[in-house]
Design a protein around this motif. Structure first.
Motif, mmCIF file in Angstrom:
data_model
loop_
_atom_site.group_PDB
_atom_site.id
_atom_site.type_symbol
_atom_site.label_atom_id
_atom_site.label_comp_id
_atom_site.label_asym_id
_atom_site.label_seq_id
_atom_site.Cartn_x
_atom_site.Cartn_y
_atom_site.Cartn_z
ATOM 1 N N CYS A 142 -2.950 10.998 -6.373
ATOM 2 C CA CYS A 142 -3.169 11.606 -5.055
ATOM 3 C C CYS A 142 -4.202 10.824 -4.245
ATOM 4 O O CYS A 142 -4.052 10.667 -3.029
ATOM 5 C CB CYS A 142 -3.599 13.063 -5.218
ATOM 6 S SG CYS A 142 -2.255 14.169 -5.718
ATOM 7 N N ASP A 143 -5.256 10.346 -4.892
ATOM 8 C CA ASP A 143 -6.254 9.547 -4.176
ATOM 9 C C ASP A 143 -5.637 8.250 -3.655
ATOM 10 O O ASP A 143 -5.899 7.839 -2.512
ATOM 11 C CB ASP A 143 -7.438 9.239 -5.097
ATOM 12 C CG ASP A 143 -8.326 10.439 -5.320
ATOM 13 O OD1 ASP A 143 -8.233 11.406 -4.531
ATOM 14 O OD2 ASP A 143 -9.122 10.434 -6.279
ATOM 15 N N ALA A 144 -4.830 7.584 -4.481
ATOM 16 C CA ALA A 144 -4.180 6.346 -4.041
ATOM 17 C C ALA A 144 -3.230 6.616 -2.874
ATOM 18 O O ALA A 144 -3.189 5.857 -1.899
ATOM 19 C CB ALA A 144 -3.434 5.709 -5.207
ATOM 20 N N MET A 145 -2.473 7.721 -2.939
ATOM 21 C CA MET A 145 -1.573 8.071 -1.839
ATOM 22 C C MET A 145 -2.347 8.361 -0.565
ATOM 23 O O MET A 145 -1.920 7.979 0.535
ATOM 24 C CB MET A 145 -0.742 9.297 -2.225
ATOM 25 C CG MET A 145 0.293 9.052 -3.296
ATOM 26 S SD MET A 145 1.257 10.541 -3.679
ATOM 27 C CE MET A 145 2.107 10.798 -2.114
ATOM 28 N N ARG A 146 -3.492 8.999 -0.699
ATOM 29 C CA ARG A 146 -4.311 9.336 0.482
ATOM 30 C C ARG A 146 -4.736 8.070 1.213
ATOM 31 O O ARG A 146 -4.603 7.964 2.441
ATOM 32 C CB ARG A 146 -5.526 10.136 0.032
ATOM 33 C CG ARG A 146 -6.492 10.491 1.145
ATOM 34 C CD ARG A 146 -7.727 11.148 0.566
ATOM 35 N NE ARG A 146 -8.719 11.433 1.597
ATOM 36 C CZ ARG A 146 -9.954 11.878 1.338
ATOM 37 N NH1 ARG A 146 -10.327 12.101 0.080
ATOM 38 N NH2 ARG A 146 -10.799 12.100 2.323
ATOM 39 N N VAL B 144 8.372 2.214 5.866
ATOM 40 C CA VAL B 144 7.240 2.039 4.952
ATOM 41 C C VAL B 144 7.591 2.670 3.607
ATOM 42 O O VAL B 144 8.067 3.798 3.546
ATOM 43 C CB VAL B 144 5.965 2.688 5.510
ATOM 44 C CG1 VAL B 144 4.796 2.491 4.548
ATOM 45 C CG2 VAL B 144 5.625 2.086 6.876
ATOM 46 N N THR B 145 7.359 1.939 2.541
ATOM 47 C CA THR B 145 7.647 2.429 1.196
ATOM 48 C C THR B 145 6.446 2.231 0.290
ATOM 49 O O THR B 145 5.621 1.340 0.510
ATOM 50 C CB THR B 145 8.856 1.704 0.583
ATOM 51 O OG1 THR B 145 8.570 0.289 0.547
ATOM 52 C CG2 THR B 145 10.110 1.941 1.385
ATOM 53 N N TYR B 146 6.352 3.089 -0.718
ATOM 54 C CA TYR B 146 5.415 2.862 -1.813
ATOM 55 C C TYR B 146 6.039 1.843 -2.761
ATOM 56 O O TYR B 146 7.242 1.877 -3.037
ATOM 57 C CB TYR B 146 5.145 4.158 -2.583
ATOM 58 C CG TYR B 146 4.337 5.186 -1.835
ATOM 59 C CD1 TYR B 146 2.988 4.975 -1.561
ATOM 60 C CD2 TYR B 146 4.918 6.386 -1.421
ATOM 61 C CE1 TYR B 146 2.244 5.931 -0.883
ATOM 62 C CE2 TYR B 146 4.178 7.342 -0.747
ATOM 63 C CZ TYR B 146 2.839 7.109 -0.482
ATOM 64 O OH TYR B 146 2.121 8.051 0.187
ATOM 65 N N GLU B 147 5.199 0.957 -3.270
ATOM 66 C CA GLU B 147 5.670 -0.042 -4.218
ATOM 67 C C GLU B 147 4.778 -0.004 -5.448
ATOM 68 O O GLU B 147 3.589 0.324 -5.357
ATOM 69 C CB GLU B 147 5.652 -1.439 -3.589
ATOM 70 C CG GLU B 147 6.572 -1.555 -2.381
ATOM 71 C CD GLU B 147 6.419 -2.873 -1.655
ATOM 72 O OE1 GLU B 147 5.647 -3.728 -2.151
ATOM 73 O OE2 GLU B 147 7.044 -3.052 -0.597
ATOM 74 N N ILE B 148 5.337 -0.340 -6.579
ATOM 75 C CA ILE B 148 4.612 -0.278 -7.841
ATOM 76 C C ILE B 148 4.687 -1.628 -8.538
ATOM 77 O O ILE B 148 5.682 -2.351 -8.411
ATOM 78 C CB ILE B 148 5.176 0.834 -8.746
ATOM 79 C CG1 ILE B 148 4.189 1.184 -9.854
ATOM 80 C CG2 ILE B 148 6.531 0.459 -9.316
ATOM 81 C CD1 ILE B 148 4.532 2.439 -10.604
ATOM 82 N N ALA B 149 3.615 -1.967 -9.233
ATOM 83 C CA ALA B 149 3.559 -3.195 -10.032
ATOM 84 C C ALA B 149 3.075 -2.828 -11.424
ATOM 85 O O ALA B 149 1.991 -2.248 -11.580
ATOM 86 C CB ALA B 149 2.620 -4.222 -9.393
ATOM 87 N N THR C 281 0.903 0.402 -4.468
ATOM 88 C CA THR C 281 0.591 -0.151 -3.155
ATOM 89 C C THR C 281 1.655 0.331 -2.172
ATOM 90 O O THR C 281 2.519 1.129 -2.516
ATOM 91 C CB THR C 281 0.536 -1.686 -3.200
ATOM 92 O OG1 THR C 281 0.163 -2.187 -1.912
ATOM 93 C CG2 THR C 281 1.878 -2.268 -3.589
ATOM 94 N N SER C 282 1.576 -0.152 -0.938
ATOM 95 C CA SER C 282 2.561 0.185 0.083
ATOM 96 C C SER C 282 2.948 -1.078 0.828
ATOM 97 O O SER C 282 2.447 -2.164 0.537
ATOM 98 C CB SER C 282 2.005 1.245 1.043
ATOM 99 O OG SER C 282 0.871 0.743 1.736
ATOM 100 N N PRO D 266 -3.320 -2.003 0.607
ATOM 101 C CA PRO D 266 -3.842 -2.686 -0.581
ATOM 102 C C PRO D 266 -3.301 -2.046 -1.852
ATOM 103 O O PRO D 266 -2.594 -1.040 -1.813
ATOM 104 C CB PRO D 266 -5.358 -2.484 -0.449
ATOM 105 C CG PRO D 266 -5.488 -1.188 0.293
ATOM 106 C CD PRO D 266 -4.323 -1.120 1.244
ATOM 107 N N GLY D 267 -3.639 -2.636 -2.998
ATOM 108 C CA GLY D 267 -3.207 -2.111 -4.284
ATOM 109 C C GLY D 267 -4.283 -1.261 -4.931
ATOM 110 O O GLY D 267 -5.474 -1.574 -4.848
ATOM 111 N N PHE D 268 -3.872 -0.153 -5.559
ATOM 112 C CA PHE D 268 -4.794 0.752 -6.246
ATOM 113 C C PHE D 268 -4.334 0.904 -7.693
ATOM 114 O O PHE D 268 -3.197 1.317 -7.957
ATOM 115 C CB PHE D 268 -4.826 2.121 -5.556
ATOM 116 C CG PHE D 268 -5.411 2.098 -4.181
ATOM 117 C CD1 PHE D 268 -6.778 2.246 -3.988
ATOM 118 C CD2 PHE D 268 -4.602 1.910 -3.065
ATOM 119 C CE1 PHE D 268 -7.321 2.212 -2.717
ATOM 120 C CE2 PHE D 268 -5.135 1.880 -1.799
ATOM 121 C CZ PHE D 268 -6.507 2.030 -1.620
ATOM 122 N N SER D 269 -5.215 0.575 -8.621
ATOM 123 C CA SER D 269 -4.913 0.724 -10.036
ATOM 124 C C SER D 269 -4.973 2.202 -10.411
ATOM 125 O O SER D 269 -5.960 2.892 -10.122
ATOM 126 C CB SER D 269 -5.913 -0.084 -10.878
ATOM 127 O OG SER D 269 -5.653 0.072 -12.249
#
Length: 310
Positions: free
Chosen positions: A84-88, A102-107, A281-282, A286-289
């Motif tokens: 939730c924090d990363a989405m915020r 706009v999309t969410y992307e995952i690595a 990320t989006s 930026p990217g959030f672990s």
């Protein structure tokens, strides 16, 4: 007076002649320049030699480690966040942009040896991101597989007719998924379309599960499915639209991570791999672990607040 002049002339001739130097003259070592002097490294004590050996082993180990694994083998040292924090923060970074674009992307960072067998599979997410799958089926003309392809909504089907369509529209194919019935596999190999389909990742093969006995079931599985593949020690793919709720995004992330872990388990006999980090990320953020938690750390923010339009 004459004898004096002769004496001066003799001295003059002697001063003009080149002085002869000894051929085999040796210079004492302590008088030689430091560049000429040969220096010998001291053997040192037993402890010093042991330290030198440890340093050499460490250098060799670091060199081998750097060569054998990709740069993503080590997780980042940045702060980790709940979902939730990363989405915020990502929603804040995308304010002002059309939500549909706009999309969410995952690595997923994978610790894996170089030149090893990559992870690859097809997954059907609980909440599909897009549904623009256009399937073509290589099958015998007039067979049961062709009837299944037509009933399933395939945009193209057949053997020779489909091969000609691919050759004529190699730069702009009317489909983005291609499957082949097992009975048409020899015809596909004989057609020699690898140069056209290979760079587009459309060449049917057993590794990608695109050669099947049941066209109907595979087409149903492909609609809304996503293909992931490990490249340079990481798996990257879209995981949701920016308007997805935290629950929807969480279900998609769990499904993908679970499928990748199962894929890693199935390859344990061939190669050792480990999933070490998940980064969200989006499109422009930026990217959030991620740390594996779901809820926000701020008590004033609830998942419901992240479920509304931006």
């Amino acid at each position: 007076m004459a004898s004096l002049n002769q004496c001066v002339a003799s001295l003059t001739r002697l001063s003009l002649t080149a002085t002869t130097r000894p051929v085999n003259a040796t210079i004492p070592r302590f008088l030689a320049p430091s560049i000429v002097q040969t220096r010998c490294k001291s053997a040192g004590t037993v402890a010093m030699r042991a330290r030198e050996r440890e340093k050499e082993k460490l250098k060799k180990k670091k060199k081998q480690h750097k060569f054998k694994e990709h740069k993503y083998a080590t997780p980042s040292r940045e702060e980790q966040f709940s979902l939730c924090d990363a989405m915020r923060y990502l929603r804040a970074a995308e304010v002002g942009r059309p939500p549909s674009s706009v999309t969410y992307e995952i690595a997923l960072k994978i610790r894996t040896p170089k030149n090893s067998l990559p992870l690859r599979n097809r997954i059907r997410l609980p909440y599909p991101i897009k549904n623009d799958t256009r399937i073509a089926v290589i099958c015998k003309e007039g067979g049961d597989a062709m009837h299944d392809a037509r009933a399933g909504g395939a945009v193209a089907f057949g053997e020779d007719s489909l091969f000609e369509l691919i050759r004529a529209n190699s730069n702009k194919l009317p489909f983005n998924r291609l499957i082949c019935h097992v009975e048409s596999e020899p015809a596909l190999k004989k057609a020699g379309l690898g140069r056209i389909l290979g760079p587009k990742n459309l060449m049917p093969s057993l590794k990608t599960n695109t050669i099947t006995k049941s066209v109907k079931s595979l087409m149903h599985e492909m609609v809304g499915a996503e293909v992931y593949r490990e490249k340079v020690g990481a798996i990257r793919m879209p995981i949701g639209n920016i308007l997805f709720t935290p629950k929807q995004l969480s279900e998609n992330v769990k499904t993908l991570v679970g499928a990748v872990k199962e894929n890693i388990t199935n390859l344990e006999d061939k190669v050792k791999k480990d999933l070490i980090e998940v980064v969200l990320t989006s499109s422009n953020g930026p990217g959030f672990s991620l740390n594996g938690n779901f809820g926000p750390t701020d008590e004033k923010i609830q998942p419901l607040h992240l479920s509304t339009a931006m």
